[in-house]
Design a protein around this motif. Structure first.
Motif, PDB file in Angstrom:
ATOM      1  N   SER A  98       0.821  -1.211   0.000  1.00  0.00           N
ATOM      2  CA  SER A  98       0.000   0.000   0.000  1.00  0.00           C
ATOM      3  C   SER A  98       0.856   1.262   0.000  1.00  0.00           C
ATOM      4  O   SER A  98       0.416   2.321  -0.471  1.00  0.00           O
ATOM      5  N   LEU A 153      -3.200   2.109   6.594  1.00  0.00           N
ATOM      6  CA  LEU A 153      -3.893   1.926   5.321  1.00  0.00           C
ATOM      7  C   LEU A 153      -4.113   0.437   5.080  1.00  0.00           C
ATOM      8  O   LEU A 153      -3.152  -0.333   4.988  1.00  0.00           O
ATOM      9  N   TYR A 154      -5.372   0.020   4.978  1.00  0.00           N
ATOM     10  CA  TYR A 154      -5.726  -1.395   4.780  1.00  0.00           C
ATOM     11  C   TYR A 154      -6.578  -1.483   3.517  1.00  0.00           C
ATOM     12  O   TYR A 154      -7.672  -0.940   3.451  1.00  0.00           O
ATOM     13  N   GLN A 155      -6.069  -2.168   2.489  1.00  0.00           N
ATOM     14  CA  GLN A 155      -6.707  -2.160   1.174  1.00  0.00           C
ATOM     15  C   GLN A 155      -7.029  -3.554   0.647  1.00  0.00           C
ATOM     16  O   GLN A 155      -7.159  -3.723  -0.569  1.00  0.00           O
ATOM     17  N   TRP A 192      -1.630  -3.619   2.645  1.00  0.00           N
ATOM     18  CA  TRP A 192      -1.750  -2.749   3.811  1.00  0.00           C
ATOM     19  C   TRP A 192      -0.376  -2.167   4.114  1.00  0.00           C
ATOM     20  O   TRP A 192       0.619  -2.541   3.505  1.00  0.00           O
ATOM     21  N   ASP A 193      -0.336  -1.209   5.041  1.00  0.00           N
ATOM     22  CA  ASP A 193       0.951  -0.701   5.493  1.00  0.00           C
ATOM     23  C   ASP A 193       0.872  -0.406   6.984  1.00  0.00           C
ATOM     24  O   ASP A 193      -0.180  -0.607   7.618  1.00  0.00           O
TER      25      ASP A 193
END
Length: 718
Positions: free
Chosen positions: A365, A406-408, A401-402
């Motif tokens: 991410s 940020l979760y994608q 994610w990071d």
């Protein structure tokens, strides 16, 4: 800073010995072998002066230093020179002049690694720097790592007709492993433990297991001795064992080669890839572009920071501090055009020159953040990777994610290309198997390909990389043996590692002598394995899970270069029945294309949900059971028809079975409650005496397959 008199005298001596320097070319970046010499090119926007420094192997002092003329040896922002009279094996680095303030970190006294170096010297023996006793965090010391220089290597290698295999992603079964950990144990039985060559010796095992691709934890050059902590239980120095702190994105880890010669790791890596390809096994690299080992603004300057800090990293313009979306001190400025080009160049190098088949992008991410850290709606780097013509057949897998929150998963910018580690699959399968309430509906979604995540984004079931365990967390055996993490030996007072593991110890924490608990644990592992391998999507297995590898409750063994992390091959014999279960399960998946679904649309595959009673699935909060019937090409001669029963309740139950056409009956392939007889040989499934219902024991999984009724053999004429 001027070159001192001693260096100058040596420089002239070398030039008199057939060295000479000319203008050279700005492209390509890095070292390029040409007739009669080598072209060197390095980018720096803000440097006011650059000196090329040459070394011979084994020498700490340079043999020559070439200050580059900013008018003659610079094109735009690229500094370059052609040096004749040098050849493969020469080592080099750069000194950079420029401002040193809260943003820029130029220091002419330091010799910096080339970001495009194909090899790095000074670390060919694993742990060779561990004899340096750091009394505090080395990332706060500053200064270069002495003896590490960029190396010019010869790319010549006899690949014969080898190319990346380009196996379709939907046919893939991934086996995640650590190069060193796979064979470092003395019971691994290989001639060169802990190396690329050691992996070659394990190819027969990998083929017998049935996997189609190995995914290697980071193999880009890193400093395994960069961990300053000690094991509080033993006093021993800990390691940066996993290697998620790269410093050279084009260079393979020298210590992973059995040959300690300079640059030997390049050919040994190629030899390993070629051997894997010869056996039909692909090689996927776990690659870490989101940060480097230079740490935050207090860290060591090895390469990028000293070449152009404000270009290569995300920097707060007011304070000069690094933005830290990686959780490791710095964040690569991935969507700066120069950094984007470097990442693309690196990926193309590994595919074209090293023949790798794919990449798993750590904390991917971050690759979608802008230069100010903002989340971009259409990240140019991710689009370029997806659309790059050289990478068109390469597997690209995002850890979506990071560490910045940020979760994608399911929303990662994909352009129809990017697959993802499906963290929701991991959590949902764990929750169901440990009998959590409210898990049945999620189980159904994960079994059928996670349409909630991937169908709306124009992707397919195979864009979901399904896993229950990975390097990061409990092993499968530990998931059923520990309620909580036991990371005391990591030296972080238990603060590291995830606290939310969805694990259950089956009644007693850690090893036990209870036969009942051990039987249940083995059964739970088989439950997870069955749901993993029989779900739509691409399954990924953690090395050693297939025969019960344990980390003794450590769910963050990033620093453990010992038997905690190394695969214990004695377990393959001790837990032979578990290994055979995995082998047969994988064989079954590979032979039945119904599990290799390619679309969510009309593809001839029908799924129907049931409960204890047919056509009555129980989606309630307290439900812990689900049955799934799945058939392909129904009514045709080669139709596949299976019935999967997942029962996580602690009370047995009878499940009604669908009626089959005349001439067919249900055969049992798996019943995880049956101990060593929990799985049949493929094509030797066991016919059921009762074709109307099946009694399912507590916490077990059953797989039935519809087959034509076996005809009785004719009486012998003898």
């Amino acid at each position: 800073m001027a070159v001192d008199q001693n260096i100058r005298e040596k420089l002239f001596q070398v030039i008199d010995s057939n060295f000479s320097i000319s203008r050279g070319s700005p492209m390509p970046l890095g070292p390029t072998l040409q007739r009669h010499g080598i072209n060197f090119a390095v980018f720096s926007k803000h440097a006011t002066g650059v000196t090329l420094v040459l070394f011979v192997p084994g020498e700490m002092e340079p043999i020559a230093e070439f200050p580059l003329d900013p008018h003659y040896n610079r094109t735009g922002q690229v500094w370059h020179a052609f040096v004749s009279g040098v050849d493969v094996g020469i080592q080099y680095g750069y000194r950079m002049q420029g401002p040193h303030d809260h943003i820029h970190k130029f220091d002419y006294d330091q010799v910096l690694l080339d970001p495009y170096a194909r090899s790095v010297s000074g670390s060919s023996r694993w742990g060779s720097r561990h004899d340096i006793d750091h009394h505090h965090d080395p990332l706060a010391e500053g200064g270069e790592v002495h003896g590490q220089h960029s190396v010019v290597v010869d790319g010549e290698f006899d690949w014969e007709f080898d190319q990346p295999l380009n196996r379709p992603l939907w046919e893939t079964i991934i086996y995640e492993m650590h190069v060193r950990g796979m064979t470092a144990n003395e019971n691994s039985g290989v001639k060169h433990p802990g190396t690329f060559r050691g992996l070659i010796d394990k190819i027969p095992y990998l083929k017998d297991l049935g996997i189609t691709a190995i995914e290697l934890l980071p193999i880009n050059e890193f400093d395994e001795s960069g961990n300053w902590r000690r094991n509080p239980l033993t006093g021993e120095r800990l390691f940066d064992y996993w290697g998620y702190n790269s410093i050279a994105f084009f260079a393979a880890k020298a210590a992973y080669a059995s040959d300690n010669g300079v640059g030997a790791e390049v050919n040994e890596f190629k030899t390993m890839v070629k051997a894997m390809h010869d056996s039909g096994i692909e090689v996927i690299l776990d690659i870490v572009f989101n940060h480097t080992s230079e740490g935050d603004e207090r860290g060591r300057t090895l390469s990028f920071r000293g070449i152009d800090n404000s270009v290569y990293y995300m920097i707060d313009p007011k304070t000069g501090r690094h933005y830290n979306y990686s959780g490791c001190g710095n964040t690569m400025n991935c969507n700066h055009p120069v950094v984007r080009d470097m990442i693309l160049d690196s990926l193309r190098y590994w595919v074209t020159e090293m023949h790798v088949d794919g990449f798993r992008f750590d904390l991917a991410s971050i690759l979608g953040r802008g230069q100010d850290g903002s989340v971009l709606p259409n990240p140019p780097l991710l689009e370029r990777i997806a659309a790059d013509p050289v990478l068109a057949n390469t597997k690209i897998i995002a850890e979506a994610w990071d560490a910045g929150g940020l979760y994608q998963v399911g929303t990662f910018p994909a352009w129809g290309r990017w697959a993802e580690w499906n963290g929701k699959f991991r959590d949902d399968i764990r929750s169901f198997v440990k009998s959590d309430p409210g898990a049945v509906a999620s189980l159904a979604t994960r079994l059928s390909g996670s349409a909630d995540l991937y169908q709306g984004s124009g992707r397919a079931p195979y864009h979901s990389i399904n896993f229950v365990t990975s390097h990061d967390g409990f092993t499968m055996s530990d998931l059923v043996s520990y309620n909580t993490k036991h990371n005391e030996s990591n030296g972080e007072r238990g603060a590291d590692g995830d606290n939310d593991n969805h694990s259950w110890n089956c009644g007693e924490e850690g090893p036990t002598k209870s036969a009942e608990i051990n039987k249940l644990r083995r059964q739970q592992v088989k439950n997870m394995a069955t749901l993993l391998m029989l779900s739509h999507g691409v399954p990924m297995l953690l090395a050693g899970d297939e025969f019960g590898r344990t980390q003794n409750g450590n769910n963050n063994a990033y620093c453990q270069d010992n038997t905690t992390s190394w695969v214990d091959w004695s377990l393959a014999k001790k837990n032979k029945d578990l290994l055979e279960f995995f082998q047969r399960l994988i064989q079954f998946r590979r032979r039945n294309t119904i599990f290799q679904r390619r679309t969510f649309g009309d593809d001839g595959i029908t799924i129907a949900w049931h409960g204890k009673h047919l056509n009555q699935p129980d989606w309630s909060w307290e439900s812990r059971s689900l049955a799934m019937r799945m058939f392909e090409n129904q009514g045709t001669e080669n139709s596949t028809d299976i019935y999967l029963i997942a029962h996580a309740h602690w009370v047995p139950a009878a499940f009604e079975l669908p009626a089959l056409p005349s001439g067919r009956k249900w055969y049992r392939f798996i019943d995880t409650s049956c101990g060593k007889d929990s799985i049949a040989d493929v094509d030797c499934e066991i016919p059921l005496s009762d074709q109307c219902s099946y009694n399912v024991f507590p916490r077990s999984t059953v797989l039935l397959i519809a087959k034509d009724i076996e005809t009785q053999p004719l009486p012998s004429s003898n």
